[in-house]
Every structure is written in C-alpha cells, then in structure tokens.
Write a protein that holds these residues in place. Structure first.
Motif, PDB file in Angstrom:
ATOM      1  N   UNK A 222       0.888  -1.230   0.011  1.00  0.00           N
ATOM      2  CA  UNK A 222      -0.005  -0.031   0.035  1.00  0.00           C
ATOM      3  C   UNK A 222       0.678   1.278  -0.112  1.00  0.00           C
ATOM      4  N   UNK A 223       2.089   1.094   0.663  1.00  0.00           N
ATOM      5  CA  UNK A 223       3.054   2.479   0.519  1.00  0.00           C
ATOM      6  C   UNK A 223       3.403   2.563  -0.885  1.00  0.00           C
ATOM      7  N   UNK A 224       3.722   1.483  -1.714  1.00  0.00           N
ATOM      8  CA  UNK A 224       4.098   1.603  -3.076  1.00  0.00           C
ATOM      9  C   UNK A 224       2.981   2.135  -3.812  1.00  0.00           C
ATOM     10  N   UNK A 225       1.665   1.765  -3.393  1.00  0.00           N
ATOM     11  CA  UNK A 225       0.647   2.434  -4.053  1.00  0.00           C
ATOM     12  C   UNK A 225       0.545   3.819  -3.963  1.00  0.00           C
ATOM     13  N   UNK A 226       0.291   4.312  -2.680  1.00  0.00           N
ATOM     14  CA  UNK A 226       0.248   5.496  -2.188  1.00  0.00           C
ATOM     15  C   UNK A 226       1.340   6.437  -2.807  1.00  0.00           C
ATOM     16  N   UNK A 227       2.433   5.980  -2.891  1.00  0.00           N
ATOM     17  CA  UNK A 227       3.596   6.721  -3.595  1.00  0.00           C
ATOM     18  C   UNK A 227       3.643   6.879  -5.236  1.00  0.00           C
ATOM     19  N   UNK A 228       3.056   5.868  -5.722  1.00  0.00           N
ATOM     20  CA  UNK A 228       2.677   6.237  -7.173  1.00  0.00           C
ATOM     21  C   UNK A 228       1.515   7.160  -7.389  1.00  0.00           C
ATOM     22  N   UNK A 229       0.555   7.381  -6.552  1.00  0.00           N
ATOM     23  CA  UNK A 229      -0.411   7.991  -6.572  1.00  0.00           C
ATOM     24  C   UNK A 229       0.148   9.546  -6.394  1.00  0.00           C
ATOM     25  N   UNK A 230       1.038   9.481  -5.362  1.00  0.00           N
ATOM     26  CA  UNK A 230       1.646  10.940  -5.167  1.00  0.00           C
ATOM     27  C   UNK A 230       2.500  11.359  -6.318  1.00  0.00           C
ATOM     28  N   UNK A 231       3.145  10.396  -6.885  1.00  0.00           N
ATOM     29  CA  UNK A 231       4.098  10.791  -8.349  1.00  0.00           C
ATOM     30  C   UNK A 231       3.051  11.054  -9.045  1.00  0.00           C
ATOM     31  N   UNK A 232       2.005  10.788  -9.376  1.00  0.00           N
ATOM     32  CA  UNK A 232       1.163  10.994 -10.452  1.00  0.00           C
ATOM     33  C   UNK A 232       0.639  12.647 -10.266  1.00  0.00           C
ATOM     34  N   UNK A 233       0.285  12.980  -9.130  1.00  0.00           N
ATOM     35  CA  UNK A 233       0.113  14.121  -8.708  1.00  0.00           C
ATOM     36  C   UNK A 233       0.868  15.240  -8.844  1.00  0.00           C
ATOM     37  N   UNK A 234       2.307  14.823  -8.590  1.00  0.00           N
ATOM     38  CA  UNK A 234       3.537  15.689  -8.829  1.00  0.00           C
ATOM     39  C   UNK A 234       3.751  16.087 -10.122  1.00  0.00           C
ATOM     40  N   UNK A 235       3.617  15.135 -11.165  1.00  0.00           N
ATOM     41  CA  UNK A 235       3.813  15.256 -12.427  1.00  0.00           C
ATOM     42  C   UNK A 235       2.969  16.262 -13.198  1.00  0.00           C
ATOM     43  N   UNK A 236       1.653  16.273 -12.437  1.00  0.00           N
ATOM     44  CA  UNK A 236       0.689  17.156 -13.079  1.00  0.00           C
ATOM     45  C   UNK A 236       0.937  18.732 -12.734  1.00  0.00           C
ATOM     46  N   UNK A 237       1.306  18.994 -11.553  1.00  0.00           N
ATOM     47  CA  UNK A 237       1.803  20.059 -10.985  1.00  0.00           C
ATOM     48  C   UNK A 237       2.745  19.849  -9.932  1.00  0.00           C
ATOM     49  N   UNK A 238       2.645  20.906  -8.968  1.00  0.00           N
ATOM     50  CA  UNK A 238       3.697  20.678  -7.675  1.00  0.00           C
ATOM     51  C   UNK A 238       2.913  20.827  -6.359  1.00  0.00           C
ATOM     52  N   UNK A 239       1.732  20.211  -6.126  1.00  0.00           N
ATOM     53  CA  UNK A 239       0.795  20.267  -5.093  1.00  0.00           C
ATOM     54  C   UNK A 239       1.294  19.760  -3.692  1.00  0.00           C
ATOM     55  N   UNK A 240       0.602  20.098  -2.695  1.00  0.00           N
ATOM     56  CA  UNK A 240       1.177  19.338  -1.358  1.00  0.00           C
ATOM     57  C   UNK A 240       0.528  18.213  -1.401  1.00  0.00           C
ATOM     58  N   UNK A 241       1.181  17.101  -1.180  1.00  0.00           N
ATOM     59  CA  UNK A 241       0.704  15.811  -1.201  1.00  0.00           C
ATOM     60  C   UNK A 241       1.211  15.141   0.028  1.00  0.00           C
ATOM     61  N   UNK A 242       0.187  14.776   1.143  1.00  0.00           N
ATOM     62  CA  UNK A 242       0.614  13.957   2.197  1.00  0.00           C
ATOM     63  C   UNK A 242       0.233  12.551   2.235  1.00  0.00           C
TER      64      UNK A 242
END
Length: 455
Positions: A31-51
């Motif tokens: 699940x950590x790996x899945x969440x990190x992929x989701x965070x990377x996807x968000x960061x690729x689009x822009x640079x939001x704050x992702x926790x």
C-alpha cells in the motif's frame, strides 16, 4: 441535497498551493508503494502539497481522520483553502479539480464529495435514520472528498475540546459525515458530479475530475490454492444449517480446509479443538486454530484464512488479491474496524468478513505470548490488541464485508468486485453467493485477474 453546478461559477480562483492532498495510505509495503505512485502522478501534473496519511504521525488510528484534524488545522489552517482526501486508486485531473473548487466560496464551511446513501437502515450504521435512511448522504471515499479550511479549523477545535463519542469505528465514511453534520448543526455533504468512481477510460469519465483505476495493480500470478489454509469456525447447532451452504458454494475452491466445532462430526467432517462453544467471542477457538496452523497437523501454507460458518467468500478473488502481498511480512488483512481510536485504542480485522494472516503474522502473534482473557472474548478484537501491542499493522481492504450486500450503498458496491459478505439473516445465502461472489469458471485466467477493480 446541495449540488455544485459548474455552469454557475463563483467569481474567484483557487491557487494550487491552497489545496492540500491527503492520500489515505496504509503502512503495509504494497500500500505504501501504491500511495507513492499516486503521489508521483499528482506531482507530475503540477507541484501540489501531497501527504501520505500513514506517515503523518505515530498514531495508528490516524486512518479514522478525525484525530488528525488538529494537525491539519495547525499545519495548513493559515495558508490553505482545501484539504482533499483520496484513496490509493483515485485518479485526479488536477486542472479539472481546481475548476470545481473554484465554484464555491472557500471562506465558508464546505463538505464536498460523491454522495452515497442507504436504501434501508443497516446494522453497520447502527440503524441510523431508520425512518428514512436515504435522507442522509455520506461520501464515497474512492471518488475523493474535500473539506474547506474554515470547516477543518472548527472541527479541529471541537475534536480537542470534546472527546469523540463513539467507541467503535465501523464504516468511517458514514461516521465522518455524521460527525460533520453534528445533528444538523454542521454542513451536509454537498454533491459534486465531477467526483466520480467510473473507470478513467470510460465514456462517462469525460466530465470527471476524479476517476478510479479500471485495472488492479499488476501484482503477478494469483497465489496458489496450496498456499492458503482455510479454517471455518462452526458449532454443533449450525452443522445442518450453515455448513451445507459452504459445501454448495465456495468449499470446492479451497484446497486445504478444516471445520472447527465443539462436536466432532465425521460426516462433515468437523474437528473438536477441545474448546467449549461460546455464544459470542470465540477467542479460545480462534487461538487454538492459530496454534494448529503452525503445527504439523495441517499442511505448511503461507496464508491462513479464518471465517465464520455464515461467511460467503470467493477464494479465486482472494488468490488474486493476495498476489499483491508478501507472505514473509506479518500481514493481517480484511475489513478494518477500530476501537477507541481517539483515545489511543487499536484497529482490528472484523471476523465475519474473513481474517487473513500471513504465516509470519501468526508466528509473531503466538511468540508474543498474547492470549485470550476468556474463551468467549471477542477474538477479532483480542487479535487487534495483540497486533497493536506488537506494532504490527492491520491492513484494510474494502472488498471484505462484515455484513450482507443490502447493508451497503448500491453505488459503493458498483465499483468493486467483492471478496466476501457475512450473515444469512433474511437472505438466501446461496443466491447471494451466486450473484455477488461466483465467477464464471469458463473465464480465462486473464479475465479472472482483471475481475478485481479495487484494492
């Protein structure tokens, strides 16, 4: 019910830096790996704050969100406008989401999401709104949901000043909505049509700011049947009533399965573990099962599944799900409940939906000396206390269900392929199994693999 209409824009703009994303992550490796992929996807689009929720504090109960509100208020209350929560499988189109949030006044209290509702009053919601259960709306977490900062700040103050009332956390999305609504003193959930649970490549997704992943993560081949040992808890009075249902439905899909009872019946067969039957709890029986699992009396397998005699479960779908987990880790998997989470309590896998343990988890549990305080203690809760004391995570999957299909919102079940349901009360359990859990065995292995749409 309020609905945001994006054709009637509010005259303001939301800056990306005003949005804080919280991924409702878990501390299990997969699940950590899945969440990190989701965070990377968000960061690729822009640079939001992702926790990542699981990493915000040492408090294991943070998954219940409400204890986390003071931290979110303190950290982001001055410079942010929105806290947006999403699950590991929630895809976000950032530009579309910013446009949605720009339609409402960020200076007021807002609770936004895709609404779910109960068609009949249900035990998992403590029969709330029994006279008209559909009147109360609560968010589908898979679509994402959002709180405006003014609401977060007020709720955080309330959490600090008043202890959270409920001892049990059973269905978090409903309980969060009830807490926010506060008997009519707080805001209702506002429906946002752009928050969706359709697959991202579906024709209906064109207007959506969020979607869910259509395919499960590629975790390799399904776990082999010979790697799973199944323990069914039963008792003499249910031998003729419940055991035949298992034999007519899912027993054939389990290679290694034993029935444990207070009476040895060779016609089933059942095994008497020497623990007297109890009307509730069954802790003594469950711990005897754990000890037997590690003994030479049963095949040496990687996974242990413990179910009640009125649990309906898909073993093939469980095989697919378990391919995502490492059996050498101490994995405890199922539908997660919580007890006393706001007062430093613990999480546990609720027994009726099925409790899955890796061999390593069972080894550590028994090695710790953890045991029942009585034979009729609640086995699932005692196991939760033990895991909490050992610092071992309880891993949640929404595909396991402690209740019947009719106890869950129709839209919630619509975007998942469930693994289990529980209880035979007022239903035909064989018909329920055939409708919800039976796969077409002429389907190819690839089709079976793609059957699971949500982890």
């Amino acid at each position: 019910q309020k609905v945001i209409d994006c054709h009637n824009p509010f005259s303001q703009y939301v800056n990306l830096r005003e949005i804080v994303f919280v991924i409702q992550s878990q501390s299990n490796t997969f699940h950590v790996r899945q969440a990190e992929r989701r965070r990377e996807d968000l960061l690729k689009q822009k640079q939001p704050v992702v926790l990542l929720l699981h990493s915000l504090s040492e408090n294991e109960g943070d998954w219940s969100i409400l204890p986390l509100l003071p931290y979110l208020s303190h950290s982001f209350g001055k410079n942010s406008s929105w806290i947006v929560f999403l699950e590991e499988e929630t895809n976000v189109k950032l530009i579309a989401l910013i446009k949605v949030l720009a339609k409402v006044d960020k200076n007021k209290e807002w609770f936004l999401g895709k609404p779910l509702f109960d068609e009949e009053s249900t035990i998992i919601h403590h029969y709330a709104f029994a006279e008209n259960p559909s009147i109360f709306k609560y968010p589908d977490f898979a679509a994402s949901w959002a709180l405006s900062i003014p609401l977060v700040v007020r709720l955080a103050k309330k959490v600090k000043e008043e202890p959270l009332k409920s001892d049990f956390t059973i269905d978090l999305k409903h309980e969060v909505a009830l807490y926010i609504w506060d008997n009519g003193k707080g805001p209702h959930l506002t429906a946002v049509p752009e928050l969706c649970t359709v697959p991202e490549d579906s024709p209906q997704a064109s207007h959506c700011a969020t979607t869910v992943s259509k395919k499960p993560p590629l975790c390799g081949e399904p776990v082999n049947k010979e790697d799973i040992f199944v323990a069914v808890k039963t008792c003499k009075k249910f031998h003729s009533e419940r055991v035949p249902v298992i034999k007519k439905t899912w027993e054939k899909d389990a290679l290694f399965l034993e029935y444990y009872s207070d009476h040895a019946d060779p016609s089933i067969p059942t095994i008497n573990l020497g623990v007297p039957n109890t009307e509730r709890g069954h802790c003594g029986k469950t711990f005897a099962i754990l000890q037997r699992f590690l003994s030479s009396a049963v095949p040496d397998t990687k996974w242990l599944l413990i179910v009640d005699d009125d649990t309906l479960i898909s073993i093939p779908r469980l095989q697919v799900l378990l391919s995502c987990y490492d059996s050498s880790e101490p994995v405890s998997l199922g539908e997660r409940y919580g007890y006393g989470l706001s007062q430093g309590g613990y999480s546990y896998i609720t027994g009726g939906g099925g409790m899955v343990f890796s061999r390593e988890a069972v080894v550590r549990l028994l090695k710790s000396g953890c045991k029942c305080y009585s034979n009729d203690a609640p086995d699932d809760m005692v196991l939760g206390m033990c895991l909490n004391a050992l610092g071992l995570p309880v891993t949640h999957s929404p595909l396991f269900h402690q209740a019947r299909p009719e106890d869950y919102a129709r839209d919630f079940l619509a975007h998942q392929v469930p693994i289990s349901f529980h209880k035979h009360w007022n239903i035909d359990p064989i018909a329920v199994f055939n409708k919800w859990l039976k796969d077409d065995f002429t389907a190819s292995q690839d089709e079976l693999k793609s059957a699971k749409t949500e982890l």
